[in-house]
Design a protein around this motif. Structure first.
Motif, PDB file in Angstrom:
ATOM      1  N   ALA A 120     -45.132 -22.213 100.339  1.00 48.06           N
ATOM      2  CA  ALA A 120     -43.911 -22.678  99.694  1.00 48.06           C
ATOM      3  C   ALA A 120     -43.161 -21.493  99.075  1.00 48.06           C
ATOM      4  CB  ALA A 120     -44.253 -23.704  98.620  1.00 48.06           C
ATOM      5  N   PRO A 121     -41.812 -21.535  99.043  1.00 44.63           N
ATOM      6  CA  PRO A 121     -41.028 -20.425  98.487  1.00 44.63           C
ATOM      7  C   PRO A 121     -41.385 -20.107  97.035  1.00 44.63           C
ATOM      8  CG  PRO A 121     -39.625 -21.906  99.728  1.00 44.63           C
ATOM      9  CD  PRO A 121     -40.953 -22.585  99.618  1.00 44.63           C
ATOM     10  N   ASP A 122     -41.778 -21.142  96.269  1.00 37.61           N
ATOM     11  CA  ASP A 122     -42.075 -20.917  94.861  1.00 37.61           C
ATOM     12  C   ASP A 122     -43.575 -20.793  94.599  1.00 37.61           C
ATOM     13  OD1 ASP A 122     -42.699 -23.481  95.519  1.00 37.61           O
ATOM     14  OD2 ASP A 122     -41.806 -24.394  93.716  1.00 37.61           O
ATOM     15  N   ASP A 123     -44.341 -20.508  95.649  1.00 36.47           N
ATOM     16  CA  ASP A 123     -45.791 -20.385  95.485  1.00 36.47           C
ATOM     17  C   ASP A 123     -46.098 -19.190  94.566  1.00 36.47           C
ATOM     18  OD1 ASP A 123     -48.507 -19.058  96.454  1.00 36.47           O
ATOM     19  OD2 ASP A 123     -48.592 -21.208  96.949  1.00 36.47           O
ATOM     20  N   PRO A 124     -46.924 -19.376  93.534  1.00 37.87           N
ATOM     21  CA  PRO A 124     -47.242 -18.287  92.593  1.00 37.87           C
ATOM     22  C   PRO A 124     -47.853 -17.069  93.279  1.00 37.87           C
ATOM     23  CG  PRO A 124     -47.932 -20.394  91.701  1.00 37.87           C
ATOM     24  CD  PRO A 124     -47.534 -20.655  93.130  1.00 37.87           C
ATOM     25  N   LEU A 125     -48.705 -17.305  94.281  1.00 37.80           N
ATOM     26  CA  LEU A 125     -49.330 -16.176  94.984  1.00 37.80           C
ATOM     27  C   LEU A 125     -48.282 -15.368  95.745  1.00 37.80           C
ATOM     28  CD1 LEU A 125     -51.930 -14.707  95.660  1.00 37.80           C
ATOM     29  CD2 LEU A 125     -52.254 -16.254  97.612  1.00 37.80           C
ATOM     30  N   ARG A 126     -47.312 -16.082  96.343  1.00 38.83           N
ATOM     31  CA  ARG A 126     -46.230 -15.388  97.054  1.00 38.83           C
ATOM     32  C   ARG A 126     -45.383 -14.566  96.082  1.00 38.83           C
ATOM     33  NH1 ARG A 126     -40.916 -15.880  98.444  1.00 38.83           N
ATOM     34  NH2 ARG A 126     -40.365 -15.290 100.603  1.00 38.83           N
ATOM     35  N   GLU A 127     -45.064 -15.125  94.945  1.00 41.53           N
ATOM     36  CA  GLU A 127     -44.284 -14.400  93.938  1.00 41.53           C
ATOM     37  C   GLU A 127     -45.054 -13.177  93.432  1.00 41.53           C
ATOM     38  OE1 GLU A 127     -43.230 -17.172  90.916  1.00 41.53           O
ATOM     39  OE2 GLU A 127     -41.810 -18.290  92.178  1.00 41.53           O
ATOM     40  N   GLN A 128     -46.354 -13.364  93.257  1.00 44.53           N
ATOM     41  CA  GLN A 128     -47.189 -12.240  92.830  1.00 44.53           C
ATOM     42  C   GLN A 128     -47.168 -11.132  93.879  1.00 44.53           C
ATOM     43  OE1 GLN A 128     -51.221 -13.314  91.637  1.00 44.53           O
ATOM     44  NE2 GLN A 128     -52.005 -11.328  92.320  1.00 44.53           N
ATOM     45  N   LEU A 129     -47.292 -11.504  95.149  1.00 46.74           N
ATOM     46  CA  LEU A 129     -47.272 -10.520  96.241  1.00 46.74           C
ATOM     47  C   LEU A 129     -45.953  -9.757  96.261  1.00 46.74           C
ATOM     48  CD1 LEU A 129     -48.595 -11.044  99.816  1.00 46.74           C
ATOM     49  CD2 LEU A 129     -46.275 -10.187  99.500  1.00 46.74           C
ATOM     50  N   ILE A 130     -44.825 -10.480  96.162  1.00 48.43           N
ATOM     51  CA  ILE A 130     -43.502  -9.841  96.207  1.00 48.43           C
ATOM     52  C   ILE A 130     -43.306  -8.905  95.010  1.00 48.43           C
ATOM     53  CG2 ILE A 130     -41.013 -10.252  96.154  1.00 48.43           C
ATOM     54  CD1 ILE A 130     -42.395 -10.962  98.806  1.00 48.43           C
ATOM     55  N   ASP A 131     -43.727  -9.351  93.835  1.00 42.87           N
ATOM     56  CA  ASP A 131     -43.579  -8.514  92.634  1.00 42.87           C
ATOM     57  C   ASP A 131     -44.401  -7.226  92.753  1.00 42.87           C
ATOM     58  OD1 ASP A 131     -41.887 -10.358  91.526  1.00 42.87           O
ATOM     59  OD2 ASP A 131     -43.431 -11.307  90.266  1.00 42.87           O
ATOM     60  N   GLN A 132     -45.641  -7.358  93.210  1.00 41.08           N
ATOM     61  CA  GLN A 132     -46.488  -6.168  93.350  1.00 41.08           C
ATOM     62  C   GLN A 132     -45.959  -5.230  94.430  1.00 41.08           C
ATOM     63  OE1 GLN A 132     -50.435  -7.667  94.051  1.00 41.08           O
ATOM     64  NE2 GLN A 132     -50.785  -8.219  91.897  1.00 41.08           N
ATOM     65  N   ALA A 133     -45.441  -5.789  95.501  1.00 41.73           N
ATOM     66  CA  ALA A 133     -44.857  -4.956  96.560  1.00 41.73           C
ATOM     67  C   ALA A 133     -43.679  -4.149  96.021  1.00 41.73           C
ATOM     68  CB  ALA A 133     -44.415  -5.834  97.735  1.00 41.73           C
ATOM     69  N   ALA A 134     -42.819  -4.797  95.244  1.00 42.77           N
ATOM     70  CA  ALA A 134     -41.645  -4.109  94.690  1.00 42.77           C
ATOM     71  C   ALA A 134     -42.059  -3.030  93.700  1.00 42.77           C
ATOM     72  CB  ALA A 134     -40.723  -5.115  94.022  1.00 42.77           C
ATOM     73  N   SER A 135     -43.064  -3.321  92.870  1.00 36.54           N
ATOM     74  CA  SER A 135     -43.497  -2.366  91.851  1.00 36.54           C
ATOM     75  C   SER A 135     -44.139  -1.122  92.476  1.00 36.54           C
ATOM     76  CB  SER A 135     -44.487  -3.035  90.898  1.00 36.54           C
ATOM     77  OG  SER A 135     -44.986  -2.110  89.964  1.00 36.54           O
ATOM     78  N   THR A 136     -45.108  -1.345  93.376  1.00 33.04           N
ATOM     79  CA  THR A 136     -45.801  -0.196  93.987  1.00 33.04           C
ATOM     80  C   THR A 136     -44.847   0.636  94.845  1.00 33.04           C
ATOM     81  OG1 THR A 136     -46.500  -1.655  95.814  1.00 33.04           O
ATOM     82  CG2 THR A 136     -48.055  -1.332  94.008  1.00 33.04           C
ATOM     83  N   HIS A 137     -43.985  -0.014  95.588  1.00 28.71           N
ATOM     84  CA  HIS A 137     -43.053   0.726  96.439  1.00 28.71           C
ATOM     85  C   HIS A 137     -42.020   1.487  95.606  1.00 28.71           C
ATOM     86  CE1 HIS A 137     -39.784   0.847  99.731  1.00 28.71           C
ATOM     87  NE2 HIS A 137     -40.659   1.813  99.938  1.00 28.71           N
ATOM     88  N   GLY A 138     -41.566   0.875  94.529  1.00 30.17           N
ATOM     89  CA  GLY A 138     -40.592   1.544  93.669  1.00 30.17           C
ATOM     90  C   GLY A 138     -41.155   2.806  93.038  1.00 30.17           C
ATOM     91  N   LYS A 139     -42.387   2.743  92.550  1.00 29.89           N
ATOM     92  CA  LYS A 139     -43.010   3.928  91.946  1.00 29.89           C
ATOM     93  C   LYS A 139     -43.205   5.032  92.980  1.00 29.89           C
ATOM     94  CE  LYS A 139     -45.500   1.604  88.181  1.00 29.89           C
ATOM     95  NZ  LYS A 139     -46.831   1.297  87.591  1.00 29.89           N
ATOM     96  N   LEU A 140     -43.620   4.653  94.171  1.00 31.28           N
ATOM     97  CA  LEU A 140     -43.842   5.653  95.216  1.00 31.28           C
ATOM     98  C   LEU A 140     -42.542   6.335  95.622  1.00 31.28           C
ATOM     99  CD1 LEU A 140     -45.837   7.013  97.101  1.00 31.28           C
ATOM    100  CD2 LEU A 140     -45.498   5.135  98.727  1.00 31.28           C
ATOM    101  N   LYS A 141     -41.476   5.571  95.738  1.00 33.22           N
ATOM    102  CA  LYS A 141     -40.180   6.161  96.093  1.00 33.22           C
ATOM    103  C   LYS A 141     -39.715   7.150  95.029  1.00 33.22           C
ATOM    104  CE  LYS A 141     -37.747   2.425  96.729  1.00 33.22           C
ATOM    105  NZ  LYS A 141     -36.567   1.565  97.036  1.00 33.22           N
TER     106      LYS A 141
END
Length: 229
Positions: A198-219
């Motif tokens: 589901a679009p509002d699935d907590p696990l999906r939101e967690q995945l997207i947030d972690q992806a943005a955080s780790t990628h942002g720091k690396l960039k």
């Protein structure tokens, strides 16, 4: 002899004494001048002799010292040349050491850049790719999708190990936590008969947030290596 004759004789003696005194004075002056001349000639001769003797002594002394002076000069020149050679060697060694440090630093930066870029190429798309798999209809989910995604997660782990020396402990922990979330999401929503996320699935939101955080720091870390902000 009468009185008058005696008086004339005494007068003559008196006049003669004056002349004699004058003569004696003149003779004394002439004698002194002659003596002064003799003394001056004697002193001049002595001075000339002393000067000649001094010049001869100096010449003899200089002749005796010349070999010693030449030896001292030769030794000094040798020591000076050795000192110059030593300075040149030290300067060349310092220059070589500096060049070596620059080369090592440059190569270190190149390796850091290469490994962080390799990590970024894997980290950038993996979050959205796996989230997209979770949104696929159950009828289109396959084992190949799971295998391909597991390979990407393993490749991401290998890239993290390659770049480990260039990552802080906190950043490594964050990326590894993100990998655990990827695996959890993959297990929940990838593969045959797995449900659609589901679009509002907590696990999906967690995945997207972690992806943005780790990628942002690396960039930001990669950009800090260059001249651009």
């Amino acid at each position: 002899m009468n009185t008058q004759e005696i008086a004339e004789f005494l007068d003559w003696v008196a006049r003669g004494s004056g002349v004699i005194a004058i003569l004696l004075t003149a003779l004394g002056f002439m004698f002194r001048e002659k003596w002064k001349q003799l003394l001056q000639r004697s002193l001049s001769a002595d001075l000339e002799r002393l000067k000649a003797e001094l010049a001869r002594d100096n010449a003899e002394h200089a002749a005796k010292l010349l070999p010693q002076f030449e030896q001292v000069k030769h030794d000094f020149q040798q020591k000076l040349e050795a000192y110059k050679v030593g300075l040149i060697a030290q300067a060349e060694a310092a220059k070589a050491q500096s060049e070596l440090r620059k080369t090592i630093a440059l190569r270190f930066s190149e390796v850091e850049f290469e490994r962080l870029i390799a990590l970024e190429l894997l980290l950038a798309p993996i979050g959205t790719d796996i989230a997209a798999i979770g949104s696929i209809d159950m009828s289109f989910k396959t084992h190949e999708q799971v295998s391909d995604t597991l390979a990407k997660i393993r490749a991401l782990g290998a890239a993290v190990e390659q770049a480990e020396m260039f990552l802080s402990t906190e950043d490594r922990k964050e990326i590894n936590t993100f990998r655990a979330t990827l695996l959890e999401f993959l297990n929940a929503y990838a593969g045959p008969n797995k449900p659609v996320c589901a679009p509002d699935d907590p696990l999906r939101e967690q995945l997207i947030d972690q992806a943005a955080s780790t990628h942002g720091k690396l960039k930001r870390q990669i950009k800090a290596l260059g001249t651009f902000a």
